[in-house]
Design an enzyme around this catalytic site. Structure first.
Site, mmCIF file in Angstrom:
data_model
loop_
_atom_site.group_PDB
_atom_site.id
_atom_site.type_symbol
_atom_site.label_atom_id
_atom_site.label_comp_id
_atom_site.label_asym_id
_atom_site.label_seq_id
_atom_site.Cartn_x
_atom_site.Cartn_y
_atom_site.Cartn_z
ATOM 1 C CG ASP A 1 -3.323 3.263 8.456
ATOM 2 O OD1 ASP A 1 -2.225 3.670 8.864
ATOM 3 O OD2 ASP A 1 -3.455 2.233 7.764
ATOM 4 C CG ASP B 1 -6.132 3.503 -0.908
ATOM 5 O OD1 ASP B 1 -4.999 4.030 -0.818
ATOM 6 O OD2 ASP B 1 -6.388 2.598 -1.725
ATOM 7 C CE1 TYR C 1 10.081 3.749 2.413
ATOM 8 C CE2 TYR C 1 12.435 4.138 2.654
ATOM 9 C CZ TYR C 1 11.144 4.240 3.146
ATOM 10 O OH TYR C 1 10.923 4.849 4.355
ATOM 11 C CE LYS D 1 9.330 7.325 2.365
ATOM 12 N NZ LYS D 1 8.129 7.917 2.981
#
Length: 246
Positions: A30, A57, A145, A149
């Site tokens: 993470d 990252d 978003y 996706k």
């Protein structure tokens, strides 16, 4: 050997726990390195298995290449890659410009970088890649978003074809609403309760998905039982990927 990005988050940590219980050695990654280490420590405490937490990252090519090189040097193989790192921007289309690059970078460019860097290592023994998508690729949602996706589904299908001959399957899991700090962030109690109610009304199955439901789907697609499944999108949405109920 399993690598899970977004390991400090609820979905990433739940997936790491599920894969560890299934017998994988797990590395949680993470951008919040301390959070990844804490999640790894919790899983180790629950399972007595040596889970590792690391900072990276996923949008930085140097970080990704270093991470894969470290896994190759320390473990010699990578069997499962789960791209669970995610970012959202909730503004409307008119306000989305400043968030677009960051959302697409984490949700689409990051998985592409990881898959590219991991392909040679995974191809030595075969393996499974699982990308965490969203029901919004079908239904729509915040522009950046939903677009990222939808792009992730396209990437999943393209890589399934390209990497299949090397023994690597590539699939996506697309959850509906899951109650996590990620979905609750910056929302009042009343606002969040209204969102939960709306999503529950869309589901054909009572309630909402849990992080563990998503992790179970990932674990199946990453397992030998799914060895001949690739290029698929498995919705963990209680039917909410269908038209909403009237």
């Amino acid at each position: 050997m399993a690598l899970v990005t977004g390991g400090a988050g609820a979905l990433g940590a739940a997936t790491g726990l599920r894969l560890a219980r299934a017998g994988s050695r797990v590395v949680l990654v993470d951008v919040d390195g301390d959070g990844a280490e804490r999640a790894a420590e919790r899983i180790t405490a629950q399972t007595s298995l040596p889970v590792i937490g690391r900072k990276a990252d996923v949008t930085a090519e140097a970080d990704v290449e270093r991470l894969i090189a470290e896994i190759a040097a320390e473990h010699g193989r990578l069997d499962q890659l789960v791209n669970a790192a995610g970012r959202n921007a909730r503004g409307g289309f008119a306000e989305m410009r400043e968030d677009w690059d960051q959302v697409v970078a984490v949700n689409l460019w990051g998985p592409a970088l990881l898959c590219h860097a991991a392909a040679d290592l995974m191809g030595r023994h075969g393996g499974a890649i699982v990308n965490i998508g969203s029901r919004t690729w079908l239904s729509g949602g915040p522009a950046a978003y939903a677009a990222s996706k939808a792009g992730l589904v396209g990437l999943t299908r393209a890589l399934a074809v390209e990497l299949g001959p090397r023994g690597i399957t590539v699939n996506a899991v697309a959850p509906s609403m899951v109650i996590t700090p990620f979905t609750r962030r910056d929302r009042s109690d009343a606002e969040f309760a209204a969102i939960v109610e709306r999503h529950e009304a869309m589901s054909a199955v009572p309630g909402l998905a849990s992080a563990e439901d998503v992790a179970n789907a990932v674990a199946f697609l990453a397992s030998p039982e799914a060895r001949f499944i690739t290029g698929e999108v498995l919705h963990v949405a209680g039917g909410a990927q269908l038209a909403p109920r009237p």
